[in-house]
Design a protein around this motif. Structure first.
Motif, PDB file in Angstrom:
ATOM      1  N   UNK A   1      17.623  -5.016 -62.579  1.00  0.00           N
ATOM      2  CA  UNK A   1      18.005  -4.171 -61.462  1.00  0.00           C
ATOM      3  C   UNK A   1      17.729  -2.690 -61.655  1.00  0.00           C
ATOM      4  N   UNK A   2      17.027  -2.311 -62.717  1.00  0.00           N
ATOM      5  CA  UNK A   2      16.736  -0.902 -62.973  1.00  0.00           C
ATOM      6  C   UNK A   2      15.421  -0.512 -62.294  1.00  0.00           C
ATOM      7  N   UNK A   3      15.441   0.590 -61.577  1.00  0.00           N
ATOM      8  CA  UNK A   3      14.257   1.045 -60.845  1.00  0.00           C
ATOM      9  C   UNK A   3      13.409   1.930 -61.764  1.00  0.00           C
ATOM     10  N   UNK A   4      12.638   1.280 -62.610  1.00  0.00           N
ATOM     11  CA  UNK A   4      11.753   1.993 -63.540  1.00  0.00           C
ATOM     12  C   UNK A   4      10.322   1.543 -63.279  1.00  0.00           C
ATOM     13  N   UNK A   5       9.504   2.456 -62.797  1.00  0.00           N
ATOM     14  CA  UNK A   5       8.079   2.189 -62.604  1.00  0.00           C
ATOM     15  C   UNK A   5       7.338   2.603 -63.872  1.00  0.00           C
ATOM     16  N   UNK A   6       6.097   2.179 -63.983  1.00  0.00           N
ATOM     17  CA  UNK A   6       5.362   2.399 -65.232  1.00  0.00           C
ATOM     18  C   UNK A   6       3.928   2.780 -64.934  1.00  0.00           C
ATOM     19  N   UNK A   7       3.445   3.787 -65.654  1.00  0.00           N
ATOM     20  CA  UNK A   7       2.057   4.222 -65.509  1.00  0.00           C
ATOM     21  C   UNK A   7       1.525   4.633 -66.873  1.00  0.00           C
ATOM     22  N   UNK A   8       0.203   4.662 -67.000  1.00  0.00           N
ATOM     23  CA  UNK A   8      -0.420   5.103 -68.241  1.00  0.00           C
ATOM     24  C   UNK A   8      -1.431   6.197 -67.942  1.00  0.00           C
ATOM     25  N   UNK A   9      -1.689   7.020 -68.956  1.00  0.00           N
ATOM     26  CA  UNK A   9      -2.594   8.145 -68.791  1.00  0.00           C
ATOM     27  C   UNK A   9      -3.544   8.214 -69.980  1.00  0.00           C
TER      28      UNK A   9
ATOM     29  N   UNK B   1      -6.966  17.370 -79.021  1.00  0.00           N
ATOM     30  CA  UNK B   1      -6.987  16.724 -77.711  1.00  0.00           C
ATOM     31  C   UNK B   1      -5.647  16.821 -77.002  1.00  0.00           C
ATOM     32  N   UNK B   2      -4.555  16.617 -77.749  1.00  0.00           N
ATOM     33  CA  UNK B   2      -3.208  16.747 -77.172  1.00  0.00           C
ATOM     34  C   UNK B   2      -2.992  18.169 -76.663  1.00  0.00           C
ATOM     35  N   UNK B   3      -3.529  19.123 -77.393  1.00  0.00           N
ATOM     36  CA  UNK B   3      -3.359  20.533 -77.039  1.00  0.00           C
ATOM     37  C   UNK B   3      -4.192  20.929 -75.826  1.00  0.00           C
ATOM     38  N   UNK B   4      -5.444  20.450 -75.756  1.00  0.00           N
ATOM     39  CA  UNK B   4      -6.374  20.980 -74.763  1.00  0.00           C
ATOM     40  C   UNK B   4      -6.764  20.009 -73.647  1.00  0.00           C
ATOM     41  N   UNK B   5      -6.691  18.700 -73.894  1.00  0.00           N
ATOM     42  CA  UNK B   5      -7.268  17.733 -72.959  1.00  0.00           C
ATOM     43  C   UNK B   5      -6.206  16.963 -72.175  1.00  0.00           C
ATOM     44  N   UNK B   6      -5.138  16.558 -72.835  1.00  0.00           N
ATOM     45  CA  UNK B   6      -4.152  15.668 -72.213  1.00  0.00           C
ATOM     46  C   UNK B   6      -3.567  16.267 -70.938  1.00  0.00           C
ATOM     47  N   UNK B   7      -3.360  17.576 -70.901  1.00  0.00           N
ATOM     48  CA  UNK B   7      -2.699  18.199 -69.756  1.00  0.00           C
ATOM     49  C   UNK B   7      -3.447  17.954 -68.449  1.00  0.00           C
ATOM     50  N   UNK B   8      -4.795  17.974 -68.485  1.00  0.00           N
ATOM     51  CA  UNK B   8      -5.557  17.775 -67.244  1.00  0.00           C
ATOM     52  C   UNK B   8      -5.383  16.352 -66.730  1.00  0.00           C
TER      53      UNK B   8
ATOM     54  N   UNK C   1      -1.891  16.141 -65.271  1.00  0.00           N
ATOM     55  CA  UNK C   1      -1.855  16.851 -63.996  1.00  0.00           C
ATOM     56  C   UNK C   1      -2.402  15.977 -62.869  1.00  0.00           C
ATOM     57  N   UNK C   2      -3.525  15.314 -63.109  1.00  0.00           N
ATOM     58  CA  UNK C   2      -4.118  14.437 -62.098  1.00  0.00           C
ATOM     59  C   UNK C   2      -3.165  13.298 -61.732  1.00  0.00           C
ATOM     60  N   UNK C   3      -2.553  12.701 -62.762  1.00  0.00           N
ATOM     61  CA  UNK C   3      -1.661  11.575 -62.521  1.00  0.00           C
ATOM     62  C   UNK C   3      -0.405  12.021 -61.762  1.00  0.00           C
ATOM     63  N   UNK C   4       0.179  13.133 -62.189  1.00  0.00           N
ATOM     64  CA  UNK C   4       1.387  13.621 -61.520  1.00  0.00           C
ATOM     65  C   UNK C   4       1.091  13.962 -60.059  1.00  0.00           C
ATOM     66  N   UNK C   5      -0.054  14.573 -59.794  1.00  0.00           N
ATOM     67  CA  UNK C   5      -0.428  14.893 -58.417  1.00  0.00           C
ATOM     68  C   UNK C   5      -0.467  13.629 -57.558  1.00  0.00           C
ATOM     69  N   UNK C   6      -1.057  12.571 -58.100  1.00  0.00           N
ATOM     70  CA  UNK C   6      -1.140  11.303 -57.376  1.00  0.00           C
ATOM     71  C   UNK C   6       0.244  10.704 -57.149  1.00  0.00           C
TER      72      UNK C   6
ATOM     73  N   UNK D   1       7.562  19.018 -77.281  1.00  0.00           N
ATOM     74  CA  UNK D   1       6.336  19.360 -77.991  1.00  0.00           C
ATOM     75  C   UNK D   1       5.111  19.449 -77.082  1.00  0.00           C
ATOM     76  N   UNK D   2       5.233  19.022 -75.842  1.00  0.00           N
ATOM     77  CA  UNK D   2       4.126  19.232 -74.918  1.00  0.00           C
ATOM     78  C   UNK D   2       4.072  20.706 -74.516  1.00  0.00           C
ATOM     79  N   UNK D   3       2.870  21.230 -74.360  1.00  0.00           N
ATOM     80  CA  UNK D   3       2.703  22.668 -74.115  1.00  0.00           C
ATOM     81  C   UNK D   3       2.605  22.998 -72.624  1.00  0.00           C
ATOM     82  N   UNK D   4       2.632  21.981 -71.757  1.00  0.00           N
ATOM     83  CA  UNK D   4       2.322  22.175 -70.346  1.00  0.00           C
ATOM     84  C   UNK D   4       3.470  21.825 -69.392  1.00  0.00           C
TER      85      UNK D   4
END
Length: 499
Positions: free
Chosen positions: A76-84, A104-111, A114-119, A136-139
């Motif tokens: 009964x928990x409303x937890x959706x799941x996505x991967x990036x 990569x975590x520092x420079x690439x992951x954020x983009x 961002x795309x996934x969150x926008x969607x 620890x995320x910089x963004x």
């Protein structure tokens, strides 16, 4: 008023390491149990390893197809799941190529995030109102501000470590970090910390190279956290009261730990990146409190010579032990690191596995001690189960955690008191903990007191539960205020806050 009773919807994104994923999953379930909709995001790589570790999981070789929260939704928990995508192929060895991965975590992951969150923001129902991102995320502040979300920074380590990173400018100013010859005297100027020796700072603050990829992540992340609406911390208020009080003077900080699932060792959601061995039958055959559990965690590597000294110390001590040895504990390209004479010498009293469900082991009545790297999850689990620790920190926060365990709370001892470890000292320390009833009694007395504080914090009117309820109310209030400001035509200011 329109939207006042709208269900809160939080995106949650853990740092892509085992020690961060586990408390994030537990928090997601606790929030969902308290009326939140959660969209949980793992990297493709983390998802692949979690699902691949499950014997019955069906795994798509590109990014995995098994939904780790399927059982939670059945409850009964409303937890959706996505991967990036984290910017690297699935088979890229992130451990062996650590610095490249961190870049990569520092420079690439954020983009990609961002795309996934926008969607998600465009399509989600109920609308997304909150971003809970690992500290620890910089963004985090940038993404939250862009989509007008409440920004919650989730700190998965103790408040002591948070405040040391938070006040990095003071350590620099006073010459305890970032100078050619760092000071070695007691650090007594950090708000909420009575005093700490430089050797108890996190490993990255003791390093000579202070411009590694991880250092640059730390610098950016701890500027970003100061822009968050609030910080939640996986610790207990009564155990770090002074430190948390000082942090609260800077910005809202909620101690809501330990964040554990119902029943603590009952897990509806898989979190392990490795396939787990079931050690129950072996432990069931051992006397109460007779087994030493040995594990150095999911991330740090162990020097091969140190590993051998620990192995021979175990053999000399005569102690029963269960030792978790990841295949990459020395390095991804180093195998067969245990000598045959050790394996032959301990086969009647030792069990060695690649990985296990740690809480199921630590909570077993046969366990009498824990030789640990002092990772924060391991420390919390030991306290919960009342198991005293032998501390051998290897990396990052583990040195500061050791200070809390040995110096402040007195629920453990050091494995190594000298600059290098020897099998003789290992043998002596193991016997001291496991075979000397008087010593164990002293540690057990301190452990009972600390464990009681932890248990009380999770009671209905305990500090962690009260803080958790207040956190939920504050998130709802901030979310509603921002939504109404948006409806009325106001926009976020440059610092991410609505005026």
């Amino acid at each position: 008023m329109a939207g006042e009773h709208q269900k809160p919807h939080a995106i949650m994104i853990p740092y892509p390491y085992q020690g961060h994923i586990t408390p994030f999953v537990y928090l997601a379930m606790k929030l969902a149990s308290n009326g939140f909709t959660i969209t949980f995001i793992n990297t493709h790589s983390v998802h692949y390893h979690i699902t691949n570790a499950q014997a019955k999981a069906v795994v798509d070789q590109e990014n995995g197809s098994a939904d780790i929260f399927a059982k939670a939704r059945e409850l009964g928990l409303d937890i959706r799941y996505a991967t990036v995508n984290d910017g690297f192929p699935l088979k890229f060895d992130r451990s062996l190529n650590h610095d490249q991965f961190m870049e990569g975590v520092l420079h690439v992951l954020s983009s990609h995030v961002d795309d996934l969150v926008e969607n998600l923001v465009e399509k989600s129902d109920p609308p997304i109102t909150c971003l809970i991102a690992d500290t620890f995320f910089v963004w985090g502040s940038m993404v939250a501000r862009k989509y007008n979300l409440v920004h919650v920074s989730f700190w998965t380590e103790p408040a002591l470590v948070l405040t040391l990173y938070y006040h990095l400018d003071l350590l620099r100013k006073n010459g305890h970090f970032g100078s050619n010859d760092n000071r070695k005297d007691i650090i007594n100027y950090i708000p909420g910390v009575d005093g700490i020796e430089p050797r108890d700072l996190m490993s990255y603050l003791q390093a000579t190279d202070i411009w590694s990829p991880v250092h640059r992540i730390i610098y950016k992340a701890f500027e970003d956290v100061k822009k968050a609406d609030m910080i939640i911390c996986n610790t207990v208020q009564e155990l770090e009261l002074q430190t948390l009080s000082a942090l609260n003077e800077k910005q809202p900080t909620y101690a809501i730990g330990p964040i554990v699932p119902a029943g603590f060792n009952k897990r509806e959601v898989p979190t392990s990146l490795w396939s787990e061995s079931d050690c129950t039958q072996w432990l069931n055959k051992k006397p109460h409190g007779s087994v030493l559990y040995v594990s150095f965690g999911s991330y740090a590597h162990l020097d091969k010579n140190d590993l051998l000294e620990i192995a021979y110390g175990l053999m000399l001590s005569g102690v029963n032990f269960l030792w978790v040895l990841r295949p990459d504990i020395v390095s991804s390209d180093v195998t067969n690191f245990l000598p045959q004479d050790f394996l032959d010498g301990v086969k009647d009293r030792g069990l060695i596995v690649n990985w296990c469900c740690q809480i199921a082991v630590v909570s077993h009545q046969a366990i009498g001690g824990f030789l640990s790297h002092c990772g924060w999850n391991s420390t919390l689990e030991s306290i919960w189960c009342g198991v005293p620790l032998i501390c051998f920190p290897l990396l990052t926060d583990q040195f500061s955690n050791r200070k809390l365990v040995v110096n402040d709370w007195k629920i453990g001892i050091n494995l190594c008191d000298e600059s290098s470890i020897t099998r003789q000292e290992v043998c002596e320390k193991l016997k001291y903990l496991m075979m000397n009833g008087e010593n164990l009694s002293k540690l057990s007395s301190s452990m009972k007191m600390v464990s009681r504080k932890m248990a009380n914090a999770l009671e209905k009117d305990g500090s962690s539960e009260n803080n958790f309820r207040q956190f939920i109310e504050d998130v709802k209030a901030k979310s509603h205020k921002r939504m109404m400001n948006t409806i009325n035509g106001n926009q976020p200011s440059s610092n991410g806050y609505i005026h």
